[in-house]
Design a protein around this motif. Structure first.
Motif, PDB file in Angstrom:
ATOM      1  N   ARG A 217       0.848  -1.190   0.000  1.00  0.00           N
ATOM      2  CA  ARG A 217       0.000   0.000   0.000  1.00  0.00           C
ATOM      3  C   ARG A 217       0.884   1.240   0.000  1.00  0.00           C
ATOM      4  O   ARG A 217       2.103   1.145   0.232  1.00  0.00           O
ATOM      5  N   ASP A 218       0.312   2.405  -0.245  1.00  0.00           N
ATOM      6  CA  ASP A 218       1.056   3.667  -0.329  1.00  0.00           C
ATOM      7  C   ASP A 218       1.311   4.169   1.088  1.00  0.00           C
ATOM      8  O   ASP A 218       0.387   4.580   1.787  1.00  0.00           O
ATOM      9  N   LEU A 219       2.594   4.132   1.524  1.00  0.00           N
ATOM     10  CA  LEU A 219       2.934   4.497   2.895  1.00  0.00           C
ATOM     11  C   LEU A 219       3.746   5.790   2.986  1.00  0.00           C
ATOM     12  O   LEU A 219       3.575   6.558   3.940  1.00  0.00           O
ATOM     13  N   PRO A 263      -7.234  -4.258   0.549  1.00  0.00           N
ATOM     14  CA  PRO A 263      -8.317  -3.290   0.793  1.00  0.00           C
ATOM     15  C   PRO A 263      -9.660  -3.999   0.914  1.00  0.00           C
ATOM     16  O   PRO A 263     -10.050  -4.773   0.043  1.00  0.00           O
ATOM     17  N   GLY A 264     -10.354  -3.758   2.015  1.00  0.00           N
ATOM     18  CA  GLY A 264     -11.647  -4.384   2.221  1.00  0.00           C
ATOM     19  C   GLY A 264     -11.579  -5.832   2.636  1.00  0.00           C
ATOM     20  O   GLY A 264     -12.620  -6.464   2.823  1.00  0.00           O
ATOM     21  N   GLY A 265     -10.354  -6.369   2.765  1.00  0.00           N
ATOM     22  CA  GLY A 265     -10.206  -7.778   3.112  1.00  0.00           C
ATOM     23  C   GLY A 265     -10.295  -8.014   4.610  1.00  0.00           C
ATOM     24  O   GLY A 265     -10.413  -7.075   5.416  1.00  0.00           O
ATOM     25  N   PRO A 266     -10.230  -9.265   5.029  1.00  0.00           N
ATOM     26  CA  PRO A 266     -10.320  -9.584   6.457  1.00  0.00           C
ATOM     27  C   PRO A 266      -9.013  -9.260   7.166  1.00  0.00           C
ATOM     28  O   PRO A 266      -7.954  -9.144   6.560  1.00  0.00           O
ATOM     29  N   LEU A 267      -9.103  -9.140   8.483  1.00  0.00           N
ATOM     30  CA  LEU A 267      -7.907  -8.956   9.287  1.00  0.00           C
ATOM     31  C   LEU A 267      -7.147 -10.274   9.363  1.00  0.00           C
ATOM     32  O   LEU A 267      -7.743 -11.331   9.584  1.00  0.00           O
TER      33      LEU A 267
END
Length: 866
Positions: A217-219, A263-267
């Motif tokens: 992801r963009d950090l 994104p939108g996935g489970p923990l």
């Protein structure tokens, strides 16, 4: 505001040299200043790489100047940032008065990336400055020795400047190499690393392992709380704040963190070892935090799995230790179980041996008492005594039935049923039997499976257990009946060797009574064992339950604690078939009939009683004392509508064989068996054979009448459904001599078979092939086709199929030494139409085949020429 001219014009008019290349370093364009200082034309450059257009040294393509220029372009492409070459020597064409010459010049170059919409480098803009004259001045300064007096020439000063500029450039190049090396180490480090700046912990650097941990992801440039919002509340942000404030590093081991890697996935759960190291400036202040660590999730999972295996191994060791310690006890238990099984087997054999005679005696008593009831109508005193006597007969019958149930020898008629529906249907019966002071609660699980069991016997089991529970509660308490699905696994089956692992339907009946001691539980299923006072129980109730469940392929278990009640759990095997609707069993009115019934009974008293009862019901009754005499009655030609036979009879003809022969001679005859003990004649595996009707002794007059009417009514419906056919002209002839067409290619067999048929009184025409047989069938009528399978041309099976199609009334016998003669497509089409006679056959076998063909085939006239 719109500029007065476009940028293309500005690009062309600029006095500074500019050129533009794409990602492959191919020329896209160049302005006039660039073309002038390189003595080039734009059309000669566009599409060519810079190293192809200006190779610097064609004899050495990998020279130092080329490497310097290529490295600068590579840095722009990888870092997407501007790169500057302070000084680079490079040969290019130059316009002189004598023409174009190639000479080495010194340049200062700036390379600027032009990015596309995705942030990738699309083009590189180069701005160059020719510093050859300045480099020459520097060289001249080197050649001149510095003066010793105070004044220094301008040329010398300029030389010093260029010397320092070159030193700075060399230092920058060294630093750049070192920076790239450190960057590669940072990126390729096996542990995750990142650099956070300021009190908000803004990401400055992250390596590949860190992105693999948290998800790509963009950090960069984001505070950690914004970049990793799912970590909030897990304690990591607070640790960062503490390290930044205190300046003390933090070391953590196997720390659990939940991350949202998509994104939108489970923990996703992860475990990490990490170090938060504060970045301390020269003045002692903390400017940021360097994070370094390792993803320990796989190692953590392996440790947990190893711990589980270790615990499992320790448990196996403990179980094995217990097994070794209890082996002697198990041996004693096995011996006791063997003795118990032998005892139960002995009781079962004893029970089976006496049940038949005992039930016959009860049947005589019951039948005569019922006849006396009809003779003493109006005498209340006599009727009362007869009722008491009949009640004793019923109790004796129940006792015999319970003994047979315990011995697992009662004839069961299982049907597929829904246990929950059966329990609900018994609700009123249970409440009446238990009384108002017993609270009945039923719990039926959703999605209940079906099971296969004898409905009447299962109802008796439920009622028996409910009454036992009522007595255990002294008539007051709560009875709970539960039905649900259950799985008995391999471990349970290992602990209970009589159990087969699989899917079961569970019936649990629990009470709030006094409970059982362990000693009572151990003997609860033994016959004649009871804790009730004398006269209040036979001790066969739970024994009957045990025998019925075992005979049904199930399992029964008692759970009880003294003072806290008892729960009896019955497991019946699951059935995957649909539940059958229960037959209406209303009492209705007793009906008789006028049909002919053949009674077969070896006991004279029983036979006389049955004949009298049936005669009173209006039936015409024939009687026989054994199977052989009954078969003679059937073969005599007398019309018999129903055969009522005892199962156990003396003589060579047993009752199942009698029933089969009766059906063969009279296809529409009904058969009703009766017995007090069925042995294995019509019961196999504890269940009635398919299609068998049984009336157990002793029976009541009403039970016999209803059973007979049900069978005869079904027979009447079958006869009504058969299509009516007028008698054919040839029927009378078929019963006597037959006109037979014999087809056999072997001359000896053909001759002997013809003689056998003639000896039996038939007329025979013999041919040797299927083709000759077809011609014969077309020339004259025949009653029967008798053909071999293997013929020289067309096979006998094909001939038979064609003859059956052309002559529907033709009887057919196929003789073959191969039992699979009708396995093909043609043979399958003849099933039910032909009689198969195995070779070799004798006169008796041929006679029976001819009789069978004449009896089973549909009667019709002789065939006519087609």
């Amino acid at each position: 505001m719109q500029a007065p001219f476009d940028f293309q014009t500005l690009f062309e008019l600029s006095p500074n040299p500019y050129m533009l290349v794409d990602r492959e370093l191919r020329y896209v364009t160049a302005n006039a200043a660039y073309l002038r200082i390189t003595a080039s034309r734009l059309e000669d450059l566009v599409g060519r790489t810079i190293f192809e257009a200006f190779p610097h040294d064609p004899s050495d393509p990998a020279n130092a100047s080329t490497r310097m220029l290529r490295d600068s372009f590579d840095r722009v492409l990888t870092q997407r940032a501007r790169d500057t070459l302070a000084l680079i020597p490079y040969r290019v064409p130059r316009q002189t008065e004598g023409g174009v010459v190639v000479e080495e010049r010194f340049w200062s170059a700036t390379h600027t990336p032009l990015l596309d919409g995705r942030g990738e480098v699309a083009f590189i803009l180069q701005h160059t400055v020719d510093v050859t004259e300045l480099q020459q001045l520097k060289q001249a300064a080197r050649d001149v020795e510095p003066p010793r007096d105070a004044s220094v020439s301008r040329t010398q000063l300029m030389g010093g400047v260029f010397a320092r500029a070159q030193a700075v450039q060399e230092a920058n190049l060294a630093l750049d190499d070192e920076r790239r090396h450190l960057r590669r180490l940072f990126e390729q480090a096996p542990g995750f690393m990142c650099s956070l700046r300021g009190p908000d912990h803004v990401f400055e650097l992250v390596n590949r392992a860190y992105l693999q941990l948290v998800g790509h992801r963009d950090l960069l440039g984001k505070p950690v709380r914004d970049a990793l919002p799912e970590v909030d509340g897990q304690g990591f942000f607070e640790l960062l704040d503490r390290v930044f404030t205190s300046g003390e590093p933090f070391v953590g081991h196997s720390m659990r963190v939940n991350l949202q890697r998509e994104p939108g996935g489970p923990l996703v759960e992860a475990f990490v070892d990490l170090v938060y190291q504060p970045v301390v400036e020269a003045d002692g202040s903390v400017s940021g935090i360097f994070v370094q660590g390792h993803d320990m999730t796989a190692q953590k999972r392996a440790e947990e799995e190893l711990a589980r295996h270790r615990e499992h191994l320790e448990e196996l060791v403990r179980e094995r230790t217990r097994a070794l310690e209890e082996s002697e006890s198990e041996r004693r238990q096995t011996e006791a179980a063997l003795l118990q099984a032998q005892k139960m087997e002995a009781v079962g054999k004893l029970t089976g041996g006496v049940a038949h005679d005992f039930n016959n005696l009860l049947q005589v008593v019951s039948g005569n008492l019922q006849l006396l009831q009809r003779d003493t109508v109006g005498d209340a005193r006599a009727q009362r005594r007869l009722e008491m006597a009949l009640g004793a007969v019923e109790r004796g019958a129940r006792l015999a039935s319970q003994l047979l149930a315990f011995a697992r020898r009662q004839p069961l008629a299982p049907t597929v049923l829904n246990l929950g529906r059966l329990v609900r249907d018994m609700d009123d019966l249970l409440r009446r039997a238990l009384g108002e002071d017993v609270e009945v609660e039923t719990v039926i699980a959703g999605g209940l499976w079906n099971t296969s069991a004898d409905r009447n016997q299962l109802e008796n089991v439920i009622l028996n257990l409910a009454i036992n529970a009522r007595d255990a509660m002294d008539g007051r308490g709560r009875l709970t009946i539960e039905a649900g699905n259950a799985m008995l696994d391999d471990h349970y089956a290992m602990l209970h060797p009589e159990v087969t692992a699989g899917q079961y339907v569970l019936l649990a009946i629990s009470d709030t009574g006094t409970g059982m001691t362990p000693e009572v539980m151990q003997r609860a299923f033994e016959p004649f064992f009871t804790t009730k006072p004398e006269g209040r129980g036979t001790g066969l109730g739970l024994s009957m339950v045990y025998g019925f469940v075992k005979q049904s392929g199930g399992h029964v278990k008692i759970y009880s604690e003294l003072g806290h009640g008892t729960s009896i759990k019955i497991y019946l095997p699951r059935s995957f078939q649909a539940a059958a609707q229960p037959a209406e069993s209303g009492p209705g009115q007793v009906e008789g009939g006028t049909e002919t019934i053949l009674v077969v009974e070896d006991d004279d008293a029983v036979r006389a009683t049955v004949v009298e009862v049936l005669t009173e019901l209006g039936y015409r009754v024939l009687k026989a004392h054994d199977g052989q005499s009954a078969l003679a009655v059937i073969q005599s030609g007398l019309a018999v509508d129903l055969l009522f036979t005892d199962v156990v009879m003396p003589g060579p003809v047993r009752s199942p064989e009698l029933a089969r022969l009766a059906k063969a001679h009279l296809p529409d005859i009904e058969v009703l068996f009766t017995s007090g003990y069925t042995e294995n004649a019509i019961v196999h595996g504890g269940r009635l054979d398919p299609g068998v009707s049984l009336l157990s002794k002793p029976y009541r007059r009403e039970d016999l009448a209803r059973k007979l009417r049900a069978l005869l009514r079904g027979r009447e419906q079958r006869l009504t459904a058969k299509p009516h056919r007028a008698p054919a002209p040839g029927d009378a002839q078929v019963k006597g001599a037959l006109r037979i067409l014999l087809v056999e290619d072997d001359a000896d067999i053909r001759e002997s078979a013809s003689e056998l048929m003639v000896d039996l009184g038939h007329t025979v025409r013999a041919v040797e092939s299927a083709e000759a047989a077809s011609e014969a069938l077309a020339e004259e009528p025949f009653d029967l086709l008798f053909t071999d399978v293997t013929l020289p041309g067309q096979s006998g099976v094909v001939l038979a199929r064609e003859a059956a199609r052309r002559h529907p009334a033709l009887r057919i016998i196929i003789a073959s030494g191969d039992s699979r003669a009708l396995s093909g497509e043609d043979g399958q089409a003849l099933l039910g139409r032909v009689v198969l006679l195995p070779k070799p056959y004798d006169l008796n076998q041929m006679e029976r085949a001819l009789e069978q063909a004449a009896t089973e085939a549909t009667p019709a006239a002789r065939t006519r020429p087609a």
